[in-house]
Design a protein around this motif. Structure first.
Motif, mmCIF file in Angstrom:
data_model
loop_
_atom_site.group_PDB
_atom_site.id
_atom_site.type_symbol
_atom_site.label_atom_id
_atom_site.label_comp_id
_atom_site.label_asym_id
_atom_site.label_seq_id
_atom_site.Cartn_x
_atom_site.Cartn_y
_atom_site.Cartn_z
ATOM 1 N N LEU A 20 -7.173 -1.999 -10.134
ATOM 2 C CA LEU A 20 -7.458 -0.676 -10.678
ATOM 3 C C LEU A 20 -7.133 -0.694 -12.170
ATOM 4 C CD1 LEU A 20 -8.126 2.376 -10.323
ATOM 5 C CD2 LEU A 20 -5.655 2.727 -10.006
ATOM 6 N N CYS A 21 -8.107 -0.307 -12.994
ATOM 7 C CA CYS A 21 -7.895 -0.268 -14.442
ATOM 8 C C CYS A 21 -8.018 1.161 -14.950
ATOM 9 C CB CYS A 21 -8.923 -1.148 -15.165
ATOM 10 S SG CYS A 21 -8.714 -2.913 -14.871
ATOM 11 N N ARG A 22 -7.170 1.500 -15.938
ATOM 12 C CA ARG A 22 -7.268 2.781 -16.618
ATOM 13 C C ARG A 22 -7.527 2.487 -18.090
ATOM 14 N NH1 ARG A 22 -4.292 8.200 -15.802
ATOM 15 N NH2 ARG A 22 -4.900 9.347 -17.664
ATOM 16 N N ASP A 23 -8.688 2.971 -18.581
ATOM 17 C CA ASP A 23 -9.081 2.695 -19.970
ATOM 18 C C ASP A 23 -9.026 1.207 -20.267
ATOM 19 O OD1 ASP A 23 -7.306 5.658 -20.970
ATOM 20 O OD2 ASP A 23 -9.421 5.439 -20.471
ATOM 21 N N GLY A 24 -9.450 0.400 -19.293
ATOM 22 C CA GLY A 24 -9.512 -1.035 -19.476
ATOM 23 C C GLY A 24 -8.235 -1.784 -19.203
ATOM 24 N N GLN A 25 -7.123 -1.092 -18.956
ATOM 25 C CA GLN A 25 -5.842 -1.748 -18.715
ATOM 26 C C GLN A 25 -5.493 -1.695 -17.223
ATOM 27 O OE1 GLN A 25 -4.137 -3.381 -21.164
ATOM 28 N NE2 GLN A 25 -5.943 -2.856 -22.383
ATOM 29 N N PRO A 26 -5.133 -2.849 -16.608
ATOM 30 C CA PRO A 26 -4.823 -2.862 -15.178
ATOM 31 C C PRO A 26 -3.558 -2.077 -14.857
ATOM 32 C CG PRO A 26 -4.322 -4.989 -16.176
ATOM 33 C CD PRO A 26 -5.029 -4.181 -17.225
ATOM 34 N N LEU A 27 -3.604 -1.378 -13.718
ATOM 35 C CA LEU A 27 -2.442 -0.651 -13.215
ATOM 36 C C LEU A 27 -1.930 -1.363 -11.974
ATOM 37 C CD1 LEU A 27 -3.633 3.070 -13.417
ATOM 38 C CD2 LEU A 27 -2.098 1.898 -14.974
ATOM 39 N N PRO A 28 -0.625 -1.539 -11.854
ATOM 40 C CA PRO A 28 -0.087 -2.219 -10.666
ATOM 41 C C PRO A 28 -0.180 -1.320 -9.428
ATOM 42 C CG PRO A 28 1.693 -1.445 -12.070
ATOM 43 C CD PRO A 28 0.429 -1.162 -12.809
ATOM 44 N N LEU A 29 -0.820 -1.844 -8.380
ATOM 45 C CA LEU A 29 -0.913 -1.138 -7.105
ATOM 46 C C LEU A 29 -0.607 -2.120 -5.984
ATOM 47 C CD1 LEU A 29 -4.117 1.126 -7.142
ATOM 48 C CD2 LEU A 29 -1.751 1.833 -7.442
ATOM 49 N N GLY A 30 0.137 -1.664 -4.985
ATOM 50 C CA GLY A 30 0.361 -2.486 -3.814
ATOM 51 C C GLY A 30 -0.883 -2.552 -2.943
ATOM 52 N N GLN A 31 -0.859 -3.464 -1.960
ATOM 53 C CA GLN A 31 -2.021 -3.663 -1.090
ATOM 54 C C GLN A 31 -2.380 -2.387 -0.338
ATOM 55 O OE1 GLN A 31 -1.625 -6.857 1.766
ATOM 56 N NE2 GLN A 31 -3.037 -5.859 3.194
ATOM 57 N N ARG A 32 -1.391 -1.704 0.239
ATOM 58 C CA ARG A 32 -1.663 -0.490 1.009
ATOM 59 C C ARG A 32 -2.240 0.597 0.116
ATOM 60 N NH1 ARG A 32 -0.858 -3.102 5.827
ATOM 61 N NH2 ARG A 32 1.316 -3.695 6.151
ATOM 62 N N ALA A 33 -1.628 0.775 -1.041
ATOM 63 C CA ALA A 33 -2.091 1.815 -1.954
ATOM 64 C C ALA A 33 -3.522 1.547 -2.393
ATOM 65 C CB ALA A 33 -1.165 1.899 -3.164
ATOM 66 N N PHE A 34 -3.852 0.279 -2.679
ATOM 67 C CA PHE A 34 -5.214 -0.046 -3.100
ATOM 68 C C PHE A 34 -6.213 0.259 -1.987
ATOM 69 C CE2 PHE A 34 -8.104 -2.124 -5.996
ATOM 70 C CZ PHE A 34 -9.158 -2.475 -5.154
ATOM 71 N N ASP A 35 -5.882 -0.119 -0.749
ATOM 72 C CA ASP A 35 -6.801 0.129 0.366
ATOM 73 C C ASP A 35 -7.019 1.622 0.582
ATOM 74 O OD1 ASP A 35 -7.154 -2.562 0.841
ATOM 75 O OD2 ASP A 35 -5.567 -2.683 2.348
ATOM 76 N N LEU A 36 -5.965 2.413 0.419
ATOM 77 C CA LEU A 36 -6.110 3.861 0.562
ATOM 78 C C LEU A 36 -6.997 4.433 -0.531
ATOM 79 C CD1 LEU A 36 -2.430 4.820 1.481
ATOM 80 C CD2 LEU A 36 -4.429 4.935 2.988
ATOM 81 N N LEU A 37 -6.792 3.997 -1.769
ATOM 82 C CA LEU A 37 -7.607 4.505 -2.880
ATOM 83 C C LEU A 37 -9.061 4.098 -2.701
ATOM 84 C CD1 LEU A 37 -7.603 6.069 -5.517
ATOM 85 C CD2 LEU A 37 -7.090 3.926 -6.713
#
Length: 512
Positions: A20-37
């Motif tokens: 997940l990137c915000r304005d081109g910069q990656p944001l740290p997300l765990g596996q569960r959080a990424f799957d939910l998003l």
């Protein structure tokens, strides 16, 4: 995320790299959080229920709902606030969560067509009757399977639909989950007899679109089950199509997407005047311009050009080339759609002379979805013109009996009549043609079949009356144009069958 990316606000969700990137910069997300998003983003504005989210983030595991709440809180903290101060992830009471619907400038990259969603809810049965509960499960499962073969709408999985009923969700709450149509029913027993009541509901307005009762013998459950499924599919598919056409008609022209343009073209697509055909082509071309991957739109656009050959002055070389291009593109985009295969097969035959490929494609389409009346009627047409004539007539009848409320049932009726004409059953041909005229008084094929049948019966005055009706609706139509139309079909079928029509129209007085 069809191409691996979804964009919302300043964020880009890369499903391939799982970043997940915000304005081109990656944001740290765990596996569960990424799957939910990712699950929320895939819904494109619709609410996602908690069970679906938990199965996405913890597949195959049983976890407490509190784990979901913890992950959503972590996601909200990572995303921060929206410009209006609200959370990016909104809570939908008694349902789950949702991301806001994307604006045009934030639309996710990928197909723009959002198919309507149908949910088949568990059928109600007496609580102490295990046999009826077993039968009800079979009805629901077979309905979901049959409906899933139609690609113009999506069908909610059985487990998800069951969760709606278990949680006591009403139509308004189910609508928040993105479902547009509900199919529900009840099963009751009186002695050996079963009564099944089924209704189709537009969830947003709680409007009943269709309802039907079926009575059968409880000792022949499987035969009764098959009859219910065939009948329900035959009514539900055209009712959803009509409701979607009306929905598109009510929308402001500036808000129409690819699917809306396709829907608006459907009633015009079956017109016989040059102006109506031109408008159908314009709408369908706009549909595929907005979404070049919309397989159904591509197929219908190709078919619209083919109808220039059947009902117009003949397709131009440019129209023929465009029709073939659209048909091949539809096959690439909709390789798993029987309707797309059947329509494309017709166009490839009409404009490319690929009649053997056409028959093969039609056979595959019927095998893949034997409940689609359009697939059945196109397969019947091609067999009627250059295949098995008895098979063609049976398919036309099956299509009509399966879907008597379909928009194009007058085509099915005259198909039976034309099959009878080719078999020299002239009185039967006239009778079926008259039924088609009663269903649609502007359908040219009904009048030319009727004129030829009357002429072969020696009822010349009535045959001339049918020709007058033809010329009122299509002043350009001549025997020569009918011959040109018939030249698409291979020998010896053209001489054995189509010449019966031509000879009858000559006797009836259609100008050369």
């Amino acid at each position: 995320m069809p191409d691996g990316h979804t964009t919302f606000g300043p964020f880009v969700l890369d499903g391939t790299a799982r970043v997940l990137c915000r304005d081109g910069q990656p944001l740290p997300l765990g596996q569960r959080a990424f799957d939910l998003l990712a699950a929320l983003a895939d819904a494109n504005g619709a609410a996602v229920d908690k069970d679906t989210l938990m199965s996405r983030a913890w597949p195959g595991l049983f976890v407490e709902e509190a784990n979901l709440s913890v992950q959503i809180a972590a996601l909200r903290k990572a995303l921060g606030k929206r410009p209006d101060g609200q959370e990016w992830i909104a809570t939908v009471p008694r349902v789950g969560y949702r991301l806001p619907r994307f604006s045009d400038s934030e639309a996710p990259r990928g197909p723009s067509v959002q198919r309507p969603v149908v949910a088949v809810l568990p059928f109600a049965t007496p609580p102490d009757d295990a046999e009826q509960a077993y039968f009800a499960d079979g009805v629901v499962e077979d309905l979901i399977t049959a409906l899933s073969r139609f690609k113009t709408f999506a069908v909610v999985s059985r487990n998800t639909a069951s969760s709606y009923r278990e949680r006591g969700l009403g139509p308004e709450e189910i609508t928040a989950l993105g479902v547009r149509y509900l199919l529900e029913g009840t099963i009751r027993r009186r002695g050996p007899q079963l009564r099944v009541s089924v209704q189709l509901i537009e969830a947003e307005t709680a409007t009943h679109l269709w309802a039907q009762q079926f009575d059968g013998d409880g000792s022949e459950l499987f035969a009764f089950l098959d009859r219910i499924v065939e009948a329900v599919i035959g009514f539900v598919e055209p009712e959803i199509r009509k409701a979607e056409i009306e929905r598109a008609r009510r929308k402001h022209p500036g808000s129409l997407d690819a699917y809306d343009h396709y829907l608006r073209a459907l009633p015009l697509f079956r017109g016989t005047s040059a102006e109506v055909r031109a408008e159908a082509i314009r709408l369908l071309e706009e549909s595929v311009r907005l979404d070049p991957g919309f397989a159904t739109g591509l197929a219908y656009a190709a078919w619209a050009y083919e109808r220039q050959e059947t009902f117009g002055l003949g397709a131009t070389p440019t129209e023929r080339a465009r029709g073939l291009q659209l048909a091949e593109a539809a096959l690439v985009a909709g390789s798993d759609d029987p309707l797309v295969g059947a329509i494309s097969g017709l166009v490839l035959m009409a404009f490319g002379g690929q009649w053997q490929r056409c028959l093969a494609m039609m056979g595959e389409a019927v095998a893949a979805n034997p409940n689609n009346p359009t697939v059945l009627s196109l397969t019947a047409f091609c067999n009627m013109m250059f295949g098995d004539l008895d098979f063609a007539r049976d398919l036309y009848l099956k299509a009509f009996q399966a879907s008597p409320g379909a928009l194009d049932n007058y085509e099915l009726l005259v198909g039976v009549g034309l099959s009878d004409l080719f078999k020299h059953e002239y009185q039967q041909a006239a009778d079926w043609s008259l039924r088609s005229v009663a269903a649609n008084g502007d359908w040219l094929a009904a009048y030319w079949t009727l004129a030829a049948a009357y002429a072969h019966l020696g009822r010349i005055d009535e045959a001339r009356g049918a020709v007058t009706a033809i010329r009122e609706r299509a002043p350009h139509l001549r025997v020569s144009s009918m011959i040109r139309n018939g030249n698409r079909f291979p020998q010896p079928f053209r001489t054995e069958r189509h010449d019966v029509l031509i000879d009858g129209l000559r006797k009836a007085g259609l100008p050369e």
